[in-house]
Design an enzyme around this catalytic site. Structure first.
Site, PDB file in Angstrom:
ATOM      1  N   CYS A   2       0.776  -1.159   0.045  1.00 29.07           N
ATOM      2  CA  CYS A   2      -0.009   0.197  -0.160  1.00 29.07           C
ATOM      3  C   CYS A   2       0.714   1.515   0.092  1.00 29.07           C
ATOM      4  CB  CYS A   2      -0.778   0.128   1.250  1.00 29.07           C
ATOM      5  SG  CYS A   2      -2.058  -1.259   1.084  1.00 29.07           S
TER       6      CYS A   2
HETATM    7  N1  NAD Z   1      -2.739  -6.058   1.266  1.00 28.46           N
HETATM    8  C1  NAD Z   1      -3.455  -5.053   1.932  1.00 28.46           C
HETATM    9  O1  NAD Z   1      -3.077  -4.833   3.310  1.00 28.46           O
HETATM   10  C2  NAD Z   1      -4.185  -4.068   1.368  1.00 28.46           C
HETATM   11  C3  NAD Z   1      -4.964  -3.362   2.347  1.00 28.46           C
HETATM   12  C4  NAD Z   1      -6.102  -2.392   1.354  1.00 28.46           C
HETATM   13  C5  NAD Z   1      -6.043  -2.540   0.202  1.00 28.46           C
HETATM   14  N2  NAD Z   1      -5.255  -3.303  -0.685  1.00 28.46           N
HETATM   15  C6  NAD Z   1      -5.651  -3.187  -2.127  1.00 28.46           C
HETATM   16  O2  NAD Z   1      -6.256  -4.460  -2.364  1.00 28.46           O
HETATM   17  C7  NAD Z   1      -6.032  -4.992  -3.717  1.00 28.46           C
HETATM   18  C8  NAD Z   1      -5.469  -6.156  -3.595  1.00 28.46           C
HETATM   19  O3  NAD Z   1      -4.300  -6.505  -2.719  1.00 28.46           O
HETATM   20  P1  NAD Z   1      -3.892  -7.867  -2.117  1.00 28.46           P
HETATM   21  O4  NAD Z   1      -2.723  -7.486  -1.071  1.00 28.46           O
HETATM   22  O5  NAD Z   1      -5.018  -8.753  -1.706  1.00 28.46           O
HETATM   23  O6  NAD Z   1      -3.166  -8.540  -3.458  1.00 28.46           O
HETATM   24  P2  NAD Z   1      -2.409  -9.862  -3.364  1.00 28.46           P
HETATM   25  O7  NAD Z   1      -1.362  -9.934  -4.566  1.00 28.46           O
HETATM   26  O8  NAD Z   1      -2.271 -10.656  -1.905  1.00 28.46           O
HETATM   27  O9  NAD Z   1      -3.700 -10.694  -4.013  1.00 28.46           O
HETATM   28  C9  NAD Z   1      -4.365 -10.495  -5.332  1.00 28.46           C
HETATM   29  C10 NAD Z   1      -4.726 -11.845  -6.032  1.00 28.46           C
HETATM   30  O10 NAD Z   1      -5.514 -11.618  -7.142  1.00 28.46           O
HETATM   31  C11 NAD Z   1      -5.104 -12.635  -8.161  1.00 28.46           C
HETATM   32  N3  NAD Z   1      -5.461 -12.033  -9.689  1.00 28.46           N
HETATM   33  C12 NAD Z   1      -4.463 -11.321 -10.263  1.00 28.46           C
HETATM   34  N4  NAD Z   1      -5.123 -10.957 -11.389  1.00 28.46           N
HETATM   35  C13 NAD Z   1      -6.345 -11.513 -11.395  1.00 28.46           C
HETATM   36  C14 NAD Z   1      -7.038 -11.256 -12.536  1.00 28.46           C
HETATM   37  N5  NAD Z   1      -7.309 -10.590 -13.675  1.00 28.46           N
HETATM   38  N6  NAD Z   1      -8.412 -12.127 -12.082  1.00 28.46           N
HETATM   39  C15 NAD Z   1      -8.384 -12.862 -10.990  1.00 28.46           C
HETATM   40  N7  NAD Z   1      -7.510 -12.856  -9.996  1.00 28.46           N
HETATM   41  C16 NAD Z   1      -6.366 -12.235 -10.210  1.00 28.46           C
HETATM   42  C17 NAD Z   1      -3.859 -12.834  -7.917  1.00 28.46           C
HETATM   43  O11 NAD Z   1      -3.519 -14.158  -8.369  1.00 28.46           O
HETATM   44  C18 NAD Z   1      -3.703 -12.841  -6.583  1.00 28.46           C
HETATM   45  O12 NAD Z   1      -4.142 -14.137  -5.688  1.00 28.46           O
HETATM   46  C19 NAD Z   1      -4.792  -4.121  -3.924  1.00 28.46           C
HETATM   47  O13 NAD Z   1      -5.339  -3.034  -4.831  1.00 28.46           O
HETATM   48  C20 NAD Z   1      -4.277  -3.466  -2.793  1.00 28.46           C
HETATM   49  O14 NAD Z   1      -3.984  -2.162  -3.029  1.00 28.46           O
HETATM   50  C21 NAD Z   1      -4.468  -4.049  -0.036  1.00 28.46           C
END
Ligand code: NAD
Length: 413
Positions: free
Chosen positions: A257
């Site tokens: 983030c």
């Molecule tokens: N990790 C955090 O603490 C957090 C907190 C708030 C917001 N976010 C936001 O949430 C979003 C996701 O973050 P995350 O940390 O969960 O990511 P992550 O990398 O842990 O998980 C993302 C998942 O999406 C899958 N993916 C990628 N492309 C895809 C597609 N086209 N179709 C289906 N699945 C697909 C990946 O294989 C992966 O399993 C980001 O925008 C991030 O900025 C994350």
């Protein structure tokens, strides 16, 4: 209620489990087949979701790589990554792929909510047109909203249930629909007028943190030169009961983030002839911190008549923050690279991170990591380690997190 979740990472999997626990039938989609298979077998890769919690909801949670399974759901929540490209511009690739796929299966009457962090305008300008390609119109034939994810991995006091959920619909009806959905799993829903407001709300929260961390980091650079203890100053300032909020210096920002999200806004702002200097400056200062830490480490060894070349440095904690195993953008990685360039023999201990694949390092037991170390470098202070005992152990300790007292042989950032 049937809910689809796309992207089963740190954000998507806890959300899928929460909806299933609340009684919804969940269709969980990810492009990574190993991930969907592991989930189907009851193995969670996210620390906030235990295998037991996952197993308990498996009868209501179907994981798949097939978007077509989303055809019959009431709502789809998008939780795919929104990273930066190598030249630090928004990379909407995963999100646009997802929207394209969803556009092919979307049915009239469904609700789509984007949860991935992104710049204001993404939901309306990028996601809606791809969803509409099948002929359905956003806000008319299907509902569309943005609701930022606020999960803080590893945190137990504020969870999905008791952290207010911000929702901005494309239309009033879109917002109503999304609000009703989130009330299944969240105690409080906060409505804003548009998806753009909701998108910017999330960025404001993260930029606020990035800028304030940069501010104390810059002061730490100054106090290092002035010979003032920054930790004592922060402690004292924190006694003010109003008008001050505690932020701590450290080796730099990590995670998905803070090092990433602010630059989504900086990029978008350029289109409005508005370079966002706070964001760029914060990024610059925070990126400088691993270099400062290594330079100060060199001075500590120098005072002991040691060179970095050939010194054994034991890093304690390599995850980007305490009590999680996430090493994305972790400053520890940069520090290890810099130390290796100088010829150090680097080892690490981190009970949450078994291996640093790219660096060909494996976590050693704490005693093994510290044995024969010329310097213990506390990079991330996980719970469960007696840092004062390490400080009292006689080896040089460089504490980047302010978790040790003022013991002999200890230097704090
Ligand atoms: N990790 C955090 O603490 C957090 C907190 C708030 C917001 N976010 C936001 O949430 C979003 C996701 O973050 P995350 O940390 O969960 O990511 P992550 O990398 O842990 O998980 C993302 C998942 O999406 C899958 N993916 C990628 N492309 C895809 C597609 N086209 N179709 C289906 N699945 C697909 C990946 O294989 C992966 O399993 C980001 O925008 C991030 O900025 C994350």
């Amino acid at each position: 209620m049937r809910v689809g979740i796309v992207g089963l990472g740190y954000v998507g999997l806890p959300l899928a489990v929460a909806f299933a626990a609340a009684g919804a039938e969940v269709v969980a989609v990810d492009v990574d087949g190993r991930r969907t298979e592991a989930i189907a077998a009851g193995r969670s890769h996210v620390e906030d979701v235990s295998d037991d919690a996952l197993a308990a909801v498996l009868p209501r949670l179907a994981s798949t790589t097939d978007y077509a399974q989303l055809a019959g759901v009431d709502a789809v929540l998008i939780c795919v990554p929104t990273p930066l490209s190598p030249n630090r511009e928004p990379d909407l690739g995963p999100l646009l792929d997802c929207a394209r796929e969803l556009g092919g299966v979307l049915a009239a009457g469904q609700l789509v909510v984007l949860e991935s962090t992104t710049y204001p305008g993404t939901t309306r300008e990028q996601v809606a047109p791809l969803l509409e390609r099948g002929g359905l119109r956003a806000g008319v034939d299907f509902h569309l909203a943005f609701s930022p994810e606020r999960v803080d991995p590893g945190r137990t006091d504020f969870t999905l249930a008791n952290t207010p959920k911000v929702v901005g619909g494309l239309t009033e009806a879109c917002g109503d629909r999304a609000e009703a959905l989130y009330r299944m799993v969240c105690d409080e829903v906060v409505r804003v007028g548009t998806p753009e407001s909701a998108e910017l709300t999330k960025l404001l929260e993260n930029i606020f943190r990035a800028v304030n961390i940069a501010l104390v980091n810059e002061l730490a650079l100054l106090t290092d030169r002035m010979g003032i203890d920054i930790w004592e100053v922060i402690e004292a300032a924190s006694t003010k009961p109003y008008g001050f909020m505690r932020f701590e210096p450290g080796p730099g920002m990590g995670g998905h983030c803070l090092p990433v999200d602010p630059f989504y806004l900086a990029w978008r702002a350029r289109e409005f002839d508005m370079p966002l200097e706070f964001i760029e400056l914060a990024g610059k200062l925070n990126q400088q911190m691993p270099y400062h830490c290594v330079a100060k480490l060199q001075r500590i060894l120098n005072e002991r008549g040691l060179a970095v070349r050939g010194a054994r440095i034991a890093l304690l904690g390599v995850a980007y923050k305490p009590n999680v195993g996430d090493v994305r953008e972790s400053p520890a990685v940069k520090i290890i690279e810099l130390l290796r360039e100088l010829g150090a023999d680097v080892v690490y201990h981190d009970s949450h991170v078994a291996e640093l694949e790219g660096l060909q390092l494996r976590s050693l037991a704490l005693e093994e990591a510290l044995a024969g170390a010329d310097l213990a470098l506390i990079v991330t202070a996980h719970a469960g380690i007696d840092y004062d005992a390490i400080a009292a152990g006689g080896a040089a300790v460089f504490d980047l997190r302010g978790v040790t007292g003022a013991a002999a042989g200890v230097t704090r950032l």
